[in-house]
Design a protein around this motif. Structure first.
Motif, PDB file in Angstrom:
ATOM      1  N   ARG A 131     -11.313  -8.213  -6.105  1.00 24.10           N
ATOM      2  CA  ARG A 131     -11.542  -8.685  -4.751  1.00 24.10           C
ATOM      3  C   ARG A 131     -10.463  -8.851  -3.865  1.00 24.10           C
ATOM      4  NH1 ARG A 131     -14.302 -13.080  -8.401  1.00 24.10           N
ATOM      5  NH2 ARG A 131     -16.516 -12.614  -8.389  1.00 24.10           N
ATOM      6  N   LEU A 132      -9.258  -8.349  -4.462  1.00 23.65           N
ATOM      7  CA  LEU A 132      -8.071  -8.534  -3.680  1.00 23.65           C
ATOM      8  C   LEU A 132      -8.056  -7.431  -2.511  1.00 23.65           C
ATOM      9  CD1 LEU A 132      -5.394  -9.106  -6.102  1.00 23.65           C
ATOM     10  CD2 LEU A 132      -6.506 -10.743  -4.804  1.00 23.65           C
ATOM     11  N   PRO A 133      -7.463  -7.574  -1.329  1.00 28.26           N
ATOM     12  CA  PRO A 133      -7.471  -6.691  -0.198  1.00 28.26           C
ATOM     13  C   PRO A 133      -6.865  -5.342  -0.581  1.00 28.26           C
ATOM     14  CG  PRO A 133      -6.383  -8.874   0.620  1.00 28.26           C
ATOM     15  CD  PRO A 133      -6.641  -8.827  -1.098  1.00 28.26           C
ATOM     16  N   GLY A 134      -7.769  -4.334  -0.389  1.00 29.87           N
ATOM     17  CA  GLY A 134      -7.297  -2.978  -0.549  1.00 29.87           C
ATOM     18  C   GLY A 134      -7.226  -2.512  -2.196  1.00 29.87           C
ATOM     19  N   ILE A 135      -7.854  -3.297  -2.888  1.00 25.73           N
ATOM     20  CA  ILE A 135      -8.199  -2.568  -4.359  1.00 25.73           C
ATOM     21  C   ILE A 135      -9.729  -2.054  -4.412  1.00 25.73           C
ATOM     22  CG2 ILE A 135      -8.314  -3.350  -6.761  1.00 25.73           C
ATOM     23  CD1 ILE A 135      -5.591  -3.536  -5.354  1.00 25.73           C
ATOM     24  N   ARG A 136      -9.572  -0.797  -4.601  1.00 25.56           N
ATOM     25  CA  ARG A 136     -10.810  -0.052  -4.589  1.00 25.56           C
ATOM     26  C   ARG A 136     -11.133   0.660  -5.890  1.00 25.56           C
ATOM     27  NH1 ARG A 136      -9.951   2.762   1.348  1.00 25.56           N
ATOM     28  NH2 ARG A 136     -10.120   0.958   2.564  1.00 25.56           N
ATOM     29  N   HIS A 177      -7.753   1.341  -7.617  1.00 28.17           N
ATOM     30  CA  HIS A 177      -6.688   2.131  -6.845  1.00 28.17           C
ATOM     31  C   HIS A 177      -6.434   1.286  -5.833  1.00 28.17           C
ATOM     32  CE1 HIS A 177      -7.172   5.665  -9.221  1.00 28.17           C
ATOM     33  NE2 HIS A 177      -6.235   6.233  -8.591  1.00 28.17           N
ATOM     34  N   SER A 178      -5.007   1.200  -5.486  1.00 29.54           N
ATOM     35  CA  SER A 178      -4.459   0.219  -4.348  1.00 29.54           C
ATOM     36  C   SER A 178      -4.375   1.090  -3.166  1.00 29.54           C
ATOM     37  CB  SER A 178      -3.246  -0.190  -4.858  1.00 29.54           C
ATOM     38  OG  SER A 178      -2.692  -1.131  -3.869  1.00 29.54           O
ATOM     39  N   HIS A 179      -5.095   0.722  -2.211  1.00 30.23           N
ATOM     40  CA  HIS A 179      -5.006   1.452  -1.141  1.00 30.23           C
ATOM     41  C   HIS A 179      -3.834   1.134  -0.092  1.00 30.23           C
ATOM     42  CE1 HIS A 179      -6.679   3.233   2.666  1.00 30.23           C
ATOM     43  NE2 HIS A 179      -6.584   2.368   3.427  1.00 30.23           N
ATOM     44  N   ARG A 180      -2.999   2.412   0.541  1.00 28.38           N
ATOM     45  CA  ARG A 180      -2.013   2.235   1.110  1.00 28.38           C
ATOM     46  C   ARG A 180      -2.042   2.558   2.713  1.00 28.38           C
ATOM     47  NH1 ARG A 180       1.541   5.928  -0.644  1.00 28.38           N
ATOM     48  NH2 ARG A 180       3.482   4.914  -0.268  1.00 28.38           N
ATOM     49  N   LEU A 181      -1.422   1.935   3.492  1.00 28.99           N
ATOM     50  CA  LEU A 181      -1.427   2.309   4.861  1.00 28.99           C
ATOM     51  C   LEU A 181      -0.312   2.175   5.653  1.00 28.99           C
ATOM     52  CD1 LEU A 181      -1.620  -0.865   5.737  1.00 28.99           C
ATOM     53  CD2 LEU A 181      -3.888  -0.727   5.453  1.00 28.99           C
ATOM     54  N   LEU A 182      -0.033   2.735   6.889  1.00 28.91           N
ATOM     55  CA  LEU A 182       0.979   2.712   7.776  1.00 28.91           C
ATOM     56  C   LEU A 182       0.908   1.418   8.677  1.00 28.91           C
ATOM     57  CD1 LEU A 182       1.597   6.282   8.606  1.00 28.91           C
ATOM     58  CD2 LEU A 182       3.144   4.981   7.189  1.00 28.91           C
ATOM     59  N   ALA A 196      -2.047  -2.324   0.879  1.00 21.23           N
ATOM     60  CA  ALA A 196      -3.039  -3.133   1.648  1.00 21.23           C
ATOM     61  C   ALA A 196      -2.626  -4.663   1.412  1.00 21.23           C
ATOM     62  CB  ALA A 196      -4.165  -2.951   1.765  1.00 21.23           C
ATOM     63  N   TRP A 197      -2.709  -4.882   0.252  1.00 23.33           N
ATOM     64  CA  TRP A 197      -2.387  -6.347  -0.485  1.00 23.33           C
ATOM     65  C   TRP A 197      -1.195  -7.037   0.106  1.00 23.33           C
ATOM     66  CZ3 TRP A 197       1.660  -6.490  -3.519  1.00 23.33           C
ATOM     67  CH2 TRP A 197       2.057  -5.207  -4.082  1.00 23.33           C
ATOM     68  N   LEU A 198      -0.088  -6.194   0.496  1.00 24.71           N
ATOM     69  CA  LEU A 198       1.175  -6.649   0.572  1.00 24.71           C
ATOM     70  C   LEU A 198       1.456  -7.089   1.951  1.00 24.71           C
ATOM     71  CD1 LEU A 198       4.143  -6.830  -0.653  1.00 24.71           C
ATOM     72  CD2 LEU A 198       4.424  -4.520   0.480  1.00 24.71           C
ATOM     73  N   VAL A 199       0.438  -6.635   3.022  1.00 25.95           N
ATOM     74  CA  VAL A 199       0.673  -6.899   4.322  1.00 25.95           C
ATOM     75  C   VAL A 199      -0.742  -7.523   4.931  1.00 25.95           C
ATOM     76  CG1 VAL A 199       2.761  -5.749   4.660  1.00 25.95           C
ATOM     77  CG2 VAL A 199       0.476  -4.724   4.895  1.00 25.95           C
ATOM     78  N   ASP A 200      -1.573  -7.739   4.248  1.00 21.24           N
ATOM     79  CA  ASP A 200      -2.795  -8.012   4.942  1.00 21.24           C
ATOM     80  C   ASP A 200      -2.935  -9.228   5.709  1.00 21.24           C
ATOM     81  OD1 ASP A 200      -2.891  -9.311   2.077  1.00 21.24           O
ATOM     82  OD2 ASP A 200      -4.749 -10.254   2.844  1.00 21.24           O
ATOM     83  N   ASP A 201      -2.136 -10.263   5.080  1.00 21.06           N
ATOM     84  CA  ASP A 201      -2.235 -11.602   6.015  1.00 21.06           C
ATOM     85  C   ASP A 201      -1.506 -11.424   7.207  1.00 21.06           C
ATOM     86  OD1 ASP A 201       0.220 -10.893   4.410  1.00 21.06           O
ATOM     87  OD2 ASP A 201       0.882 -13.286   4.391  1.00 21.06           O
ATOM     88  N   LEU A 202      -0.383 -10.516   7.287  1.00 18.57           N
ATOM     89  CA  LEU A 202       0.291 -10.014   8.514  1.00 18.57           C
ATOM     90  C   LEU A 202      -0.551  -9.546   9.461  1.00 18.57           C
ATOM     91  CD1 LEU A 202       4.026  -9.320   6.929  1.00 18.57           C
ATOM     92  CD2 LEU A 202       3.073 -11.585   7.604  1.00 18.57           C
ATOM     93  N   ILE A 203      -1.384  -8.632   9.004  1.00 24.65           N
ATOM     94  CA  ILE A 203      -2.145  -7.830   9.970  1.00 24.65           C
ATOM     95  C   ILE A 203      -3.250  -8.717  10.408  1.00 24.65           C
ATOM     96  CG2 ILE A 203      -4.105  -6.012   9.643  1.00 24.65           C
ATOM     97  CD1 ILE A 203      -2.430  -4.449   7.553  1.00 24.65           C
ATOM     98  N   ALA A 204      -3.853  -9.592   9.747  1.00 28.04           N
ATOM     99  CA  ALA A 204      -4.616 -10.677   9.925  1.00 28.04           C
ATOM    100  C   ALA A 204      -4.326 -11.647  11.215  1.00 28.04           C
ATOM    101  CB  ALA A 204      -5.459 -11.385   8.915  1.00 28.04           C
ATOM    102  N   ALA A 205      -3.138 -11.717  11.022  1.00 24.58           N
ATOM    103  CA  ALA A 205      -2.359 -12.712  12.124  1.00 24.58           C
ATOM    104  C   ALA A 205      -1.765 -12.154  13.386  1.00 24.58           C
ATOM    105  CB  ALA A 205      -1.244 -13.665  11.290  1.00 24.58           C
TER     106      ALA A 205
END
Length: 307
Positions: free
Chosen positions: A299-304, A164-169, A246-255
């Motif tokens: 292994r991708l961000p937010g894939i559980r 499942h792909s984890h989603r966040l605000l 999460a995989w759509l924006v993980d790089d922007l969150i990290a930065a």
């Protein structure tokens, strides 16, 4: 022409015309003239001795004899391809082509990179990556594997659940500085929401709390888009709050360019599945890619894993 004289190229042309229902589409796909495809079909029908296709000005369909012949042709071509794979396998050289269909944003940000690494490992395998958010008929379009973010029920295809792909605000620091930071689901009311036009019910946001309680919040805003990359850009530009994978924006969150809101809450997750055309699943190079993608996508961000 001798009735036993059936060429593989004529058979392949017939199978693709049967699946696509169009000579011109198959001609473009194979990179040959439409007249050549027509000649292949004519030669095949002469060899078999019965009409295989019914042609109208708008579409080509199978006759009853053609339907039976098509099913046998698919099996014959699959066996020929598998035989070639096994022969090449004795020399350790995986080769040939694979066609993948993938949700566009996921494909651009992650799958393309995984495909590049796969081709570095197997340089004789050619990949055709088709990026689309539309549901496609895999057999009709000649696709081997499809990656889809949605619940799927197509029983005619093999389905491999990837998780499942984890989603966040998320929102930009600039937007939060101007409008304030929501701390509870009810605080979201009145904020500008970035909505997806191709997602049913996007005018209501379902937020799940740490205790599992679901909160339904009205989600309004002046900007909507039908593409995940459009959401990413709008949120990054300070246009509002977005619900995102999460995989759509993980790089922007990290930065530090985006902020996760209410990190102890989350949005409902989305199933991530791999669809496989059964007739292609036994081909060595396709099996290699299936196993590789399943391992790397986990292994991708937010894939559980499956809940």
């Amino acid at each position: 022409m001798d009735k036993s004289d059936v060429s593989l190229i004529s058979m392949r042309s017939f199978v693709r015309v049967a699946e696509r229902g169009s000579l011109s589409a198959v001609a473009r796909e194979l990179g040959i003239g439409q007249s050549t495809v027509s000649r292949h079909l004519q030669e095949l029908e002469e060899s078999v001795g019965v009409p295989l296709l019914s042609r109208t000005t708008r579409r080509v369909t199978l006759t009853d004899e053609g339907s039976r012949y098509y099913a046998n042709c698919v099996q014959i071509l699959r066996l020929i391809e598998q035989a070639g794979d096994e022969a090449r396998g004795t020399r350790g050289a995986a080769a040939g082509s694979i066609r993948i269909s993938c949700t566009a944003a996921f494909g651009i940000l992650h799958i393309s990179r995984l495909v590049f690494a796969f081709q570095d490992r197997y340089p004789k395998i050619a990949i055709d990556l088709n990026l689309t958010d539309e549901r496609v008929d895999l057999v009709r379009e000649g696709v081997d594997i499809a990656l889809r973010l949605a619940p799927l029920t197509d029983s005619s295809l093999k389905l491999r659940a990837l998780g499942h792909s984890h989603r966040l605000l998320v929102a930009s620091p600039d937007y939060l500085k101007r409008r304030g930071t929501p701390l509870t689901p009810q605080d979201l009311i009145g904020h500008d929401g970035i909505r997806m036009t191709n997602v049913a019910g996007s005018e209501t946001l379902v937020v799940v709390g740490p205790d599992g309680e679901r909160h339904e919040v009205p989600f309004r805003g002046s900007f909507r888009t039908n593409h995940g990359l459009g959401v990413r850009e709008a949120v990054l530009s300070g246009r509002g709050i977005g619900g995102s994978h999460a995989w759509l924006v993980d790089d922007l969150i990290a930065a530090g360019r985006l902020t996760v809101l209410m990190p102890d809450h989350h949005l409902t997750s989305t199933p991530l599945n791999m669809l496989i055309v059964p007739e292609r699943a036994g081909i060595a190079r396709v099996r290699l890619l299936i196993d590789y993608l399943a391992e790397e996508i986990a292994r991708l961000p937010g894939i559980r894993p499956e809940p």
